[in-house]
Design an enzyme around this catalytic site. Structure first.
Site, PDB file in Angstrom:
ATOM      1  N   GLY A 165       0.798  -1.231   0.000  1.00 19.60           N
ATOM      2  CA  GLY A 165       0.000   0.000   0.000  1.00 19.60           C
ATOM      3  C   GLY A 165       0.831   1.282   0.000  1.00 19.60           C
ATOM      4  N   GLU A 200      -5.295   4.934 -11.433  1.00 20.21           N
ATOM      5  CA  GLU A 200      -6.477   4.078 -11.608  1.00 20.21           C
ATOM      6  C   GLU A 200      -7.702   4.823 -11.126  1.00 20.21           C
ATOM      7  OE1 GLU A 200      -6.061   0.473  -9.336  1.00 20.21           O
ATOM      8  OE2 GLU A 200      -4.818  -0.459 -10.863  1.00 20.21           O
ATOM      9  N   TYR A 202     -10.541   5.348  -8.711  1.00 21.31           N
ATOM     10  CA  TYR A 202     -10.664   4.950  -7.310  1.00 21.31           C
ATOM     11  C   TYR A 202     -12.072   4.399  -7.107  1.00 21.31           C
ATOM     12  CZ  TYR A 202     -10.577   5.252  -2.213  1.00 21.31           C
ATOM     13  OH  TYR A 202     -10.612   4.969  -0.871  1.00 21.31           O
ATOM     14  N   HIS A 208     -12.094  -6.671  -1.670  1.00 22.86           N
ATOM     15  CA  HIS A 208     -10.853  -7.242  -2.183  1.00 22.86           C
ATOM     16  C   HIS A 208     -11.047  -8.757  -2.226  1.00 22.86           C
ATOM     17  CE1 HIS A 208      -6.280  -7.685  -2.250  1.00 22.86           C
ATOM     18  NE2 HIS A 208      -6.716  -8.910  -2.012  1.00 22.86           N
ATOM     19  N   GLU A 287      -3.475  -6.883  -9.093  1.00 22.59           N
ATOM     20  CA  GLU A 287      -2.092  -7.358  -9.146  1.00 22.59           C
ATOM     21  C   GLU A 287      -2.026  -8.870  -8.950  1.00 22.59           C
ATOM     22  OE1 GLU A 287       0.726  -6.429  -6.120  1.00 22.59           O
ATOM     23  OE2 GLU A 287      -0.723  -6.456  -4.493  1.00 22.59           O
ATOM     24  N   ARG A 291       4.020 -15.498  -4.907  1.00 21.96           N
ATOM     25  CA  ARG A 291       4.570 -16.126  -3.693  1.00 21.96           C
ATOM     26  C   ARG A 291       3.419 -16.673  -2.868  1.00 21.96           C
ATOM     27  NH1 ARG A 291       2.503 -12.410  -0.230  1.00 21.96           N
ATOM     28  NH2 ARG A 291       2.489 -10.278  -0.976  1.00 21.96           N
ATOM     29  N   VAL A 294       0.356 -14.450   3.262  1.00 23.58           N
ATOM     30  CA  VAL A 294       0.133 -14.567   4.706  1.00 23.58           C
ATOM     31  C   VAL A 294      -1.145 -15.376   4.974  1.00 23.58           C
ATOM     32  CG1 VAL A 294      -0.341 -13.259   6.822  1.00 23.58           C
ATOM     33  CG2 VAL A 294       1.278 -12.352   5.137  1.00 23.58           C
TER      34      VAL A 294
HETATM   35  P1  ADP Z   1      -0.048  -3.092  -2.970  1.00 27.49           P
HETATM   36  O1  ADP Z   1       0.767  -3.851  -3.958  1.00 27.49           O
HETATM   37  O2  ADP Z   1       0.649  -1.851  -2.488  1.00 27.49           O
HETATM   38  O3  ADP Z   1      -0.578  -3.935  -1.853  1.00 27.49           O
HETATM   39  P2  ADP Z   1      -2.592  -3.249  -4.397  1.00 27.49           P
HETATM   40  O4  ADP Z   1      -2.739  -2.859  -5.802  1.00 27.49           O
HETATM   41  O5  ADP Z   1      -2.563  -4.707  -4.073  1.00 27.49           O
HETATM   42  O6  ADP Z   1      -1.293  -2.526  -3.788  1.00 27.49           O
HETATM   43  O7  ADP Z   1      -3.747  -2.586  -3.530  1.00 27.49           O
HETATM   44  C1  ADP Z   1      -3.808  -2.704  -2.120  1.00 27.49           C
HETATM   45  C2  ADP Z   1      -5.156  -2.258  -1.626  1.00 27.49           C
HETATM   46  O8  ADP Z   1      -5.421  -0.887  -1.991  1.00 27.49           O
HETATM   47  C3  ADP Z   1      -6.343  -3.031  -2.207  1.00 27.49           C
HETATM   48  O9  ADP Z   1      -6.590  -4.215  -1.517  1.00 27.49           O
HETATM   49  C4  ADP Z   1      -7.464  -2.016  -2.042  1.00 27.49           C
HETATM   50  O10 ADP Z   1      -7.885  -1.977  -0.705  1.00 27.49           O
HETATM   51  C5  ADP Z   1      -6.784  -0.695  -2.329  1.00 27.49           C
HETATM   52  N1  ADP Z   1      -6.921  -0.329  -3.758  1.00 27.49           N
HETATM   53  C6  ADP Z   1      -6.057  -0.644  -4.763  1.00 27.49           C
HETATM   54  N2  ADP Z   1      -6.493  -0.179  -5.957  1.00 27.49           N
HETATM   55  C7  ADP Z   1      -7.666   0.458  -5.706  1.00 27.49           C
HETATM   56  C8  ADP Z   1      -8.623   1.178  -6.543  1.00 27.49           C
HETATM   57  N3  ADP Z   1      -8.440   1.323  -7.850  1.00 27.49           N
HETATM   58  N4  ADP Z   1      -9.727   1.700  -5.923  1.00 27.49           N
HETATM   59  C9  ADP Z   1      -9.904   1.568  -4.592  1.00 27.49           C
HETATM   60  N5  ADP Z   1      -9.054   0.927  -3.773  1.00 27.49           N
HETATM   61  C10 ADP Z   1      -7.949   0.376  -4.300  1.00 27.49           C
END
Ligand code: ADP
Length: 447
Positions: A165, A200, A202, A208, A287, A291, A294
């Site tokens: 994040g 992206e 939002y 998730h 994404e 791996r 957790v």
């Molecule tokens: P990281 O690789 O930093 O963990 P992610 O792309 O997996 O980033 O996103 C982590 C979290 O951020 C997601 O689980 C979600 O809660 C939030 N998030 C990511 N993209 C979006 C989006 N386009 N809109 C709203 N929330 C998002």
């Protein structure tokens, strides 16, 4: 099969890997920093090697030291766990170059998915739906504003090299774009030495949802259902469940099959997770993690499949031991991540464990390196235990989780156990009615 495996990690995940190895008759070698000489993963392993001083960059991230330890101990393979070097393509390459097997995907797949832009392009080519946004990195403020006008505000700026994040900023309006752009870039630069960012849309209230996959590297692949990881704080997962209370059978099968299909087309090797946001019946790929995650135990609980054993088998060149129809999701499982943090302020609280009594009984699993008398070093992640509970239904799982959280004693430090007790007492949680913002509203981080 391997005779000896080096575990390039610490804490509960090092124990988890050790246990899978032991059951397979494989000897284990632990590595540790000087701060971890008394850690449980060192005590349980067959052999251990000290690889450096406490800071992770000098020990758990120190590739030459880890490779020397592997050479001295004479191992066949290295398991990276999660975090640390697990998604470092250079490490995977160096492991193989030194004649050891890397228990994980190919370096090519790791770097492909480690660059979020390449990952999204690949996902698009594989037929996965994406969140609307910039096709590549954004170079200027004007680009962000133009994109916001096109796809609608708010937008989210994310780091190309992202993880955990970090480097992520929500932009509510064109006026706020300049500041968010420079903040996101600075944070990304500091965290990943790469300030490239992309944009992206939002999503206002997504869940998730992620799909666990396994591939043999030759074109066979399966999915093991989904995990709902919507309970997050600062984009970090706090509690996860499987299956998701939000999906119906059609949605579940559709996204699972799309993910398994992607794995087969990629000829992906080992365990991986495809992460999606889910809103209004639609999935959006964000994404792929190359791996073990957790939260993998909830998938193990509902499928009965030992994911670490599968990772090791695949790395040793064994064929996938299953086809899609062999995988049956049964019952329900929930994992609580228990951190050494104050349950309201979230201030980390490492220290000495004066009393440790984990819950037990049917359907209860605790993955933790804690023991009474253990002194938790302040240098690493604050997660100290995972409580995983399963039952025949979500309701049974919740009843058992409530009982287990009451039973759990970790004395001497603050933990987030009271937060979990609070979450599972909330009506919205009991109803399965939550999105990725719900927890932050509950703990007062968001309105
Ligand atoms: P990281 O690789 O930093 O963990 P992610 O792309 O997996 O980033 O996103 C982590 C979290 O951020 C997601 O689980 C979600 O809660 C939030 N998030 C990511 N993209 C979006 C989006 N386009 N809109 C709203 N929330 C998002």
């Amino acid at each position: 099969m391997f005779d000896k495996v080096l575990i390039a990690n610490r804490g509960e995940i090092a124990l988890r890997i050790h246990r899978a190895c032991r059951e397979m008759g494989i000897q284990t070698v632990a590595v540790h920093s000087t701060a971890d000489s008394d850690a449980m993963h060192v005590r349980l392993a067959d052999e251990s090697v000290c690889i450096g001083p406490p800071p992770a960059r000098d020990s758990y991230l120190n590739i030459p030291q880890i490779l020397s330890a592997a050479t001295i101990a004479g191992v066949d393979a290295i398991h990276p766990g999660y975090g640390f070097l697990s998604e470092n393509a250079r490490f995977a390459e160096a492991v193989e170059a030194h004649g050891f097997t890397f228990i994980g995907p190919t370096p090519q797949h790791i770097s492909m998915m480690g660059d979020k832009i390449v990952a999204k392009q690949t996902a698009h080519d594989l037929g996965l739906p994406l969140v609307p946004g910039s096709p590549g990195p954004v170079e200027s403020l004007e680009e962000i504003i133009a994109l916001g006008e096109k796809i609608g505000w708010p937008v989210l700026i994310k780091a190309v090299a992202g993880g955990g994040g970090r480097g992520m900023k929500v932009v509510e309006s064109p006026e706020a774009a300049a500041e968010a752009f420079s903040l996101a870039r600075a944070e990304a630069k500091a965290a990943f030495s790469n300030d490239a960012v992309y944009v992206e849309k939002y999503l206002a209230r997504p869940r998730h949802i992620e799909i666990q996959v396994l591939g043999d590297g030759l074109g066979a692949g399966v999915h093991l259902g989904e995990r709902d990881c919507s309970l997050q704080r600062r984009h970090q997962k706090v509690l996860e469940e499987a299956p998701s209370p939000a999906l119906n059978t059609e949605q579940r099968n559709r996204i699972g099959e799309l993910a398994a299909d992607a794995v087969r087309k990629l000829k992906y090797r080992g365990a991986g997770t495809l992460e999606f946001l889910f809103q209004d019946g639609e999935f959006y790929f964000i994404e792929m993690n190359t791996r073990l995650q957790v939260e993998h135990p909830i998938t193990e609980a509902v499928t009965g499949i030992d994911l670490v054993r599968e990772q090791i088998r695949i790395a040793a060149g064994a064929p996938l031991g299953m086809t899609q129809k062999d995988i049956v999701i049964q019952g329900h499982a929930i994992e609580c991540r228990i951190n050494a943090e104050h349950p309201e302020t979230f201030i980390p609280c490492p220290g000495k464990i004066v009393d440790y009594h984990p819950p037990g009984g049917l359907g209860v699993r605790v993955d933790s390196g804690l023991y009474t008398g253990y002194v938790m070093p302040p240098y690493y992640d604050s997660m100290v235990a995972k409580l995983i509970v399963n039952g025949t239904s979500r309701n049974e799982c919740l009843m058992r989780l409530r009982r287990s959280l009451e039973e759990f004693v970790i004395g001497g430090i603050d933990t987030t156990i009271p937060l979990h007790r609070r979450i599972i007492g909330e009506q919205a949680f009991i109803d399965g009615d939550y999105d990725i913002h719900w927890l932050e509203k509950l703990v007062g981080l968001k309105k």
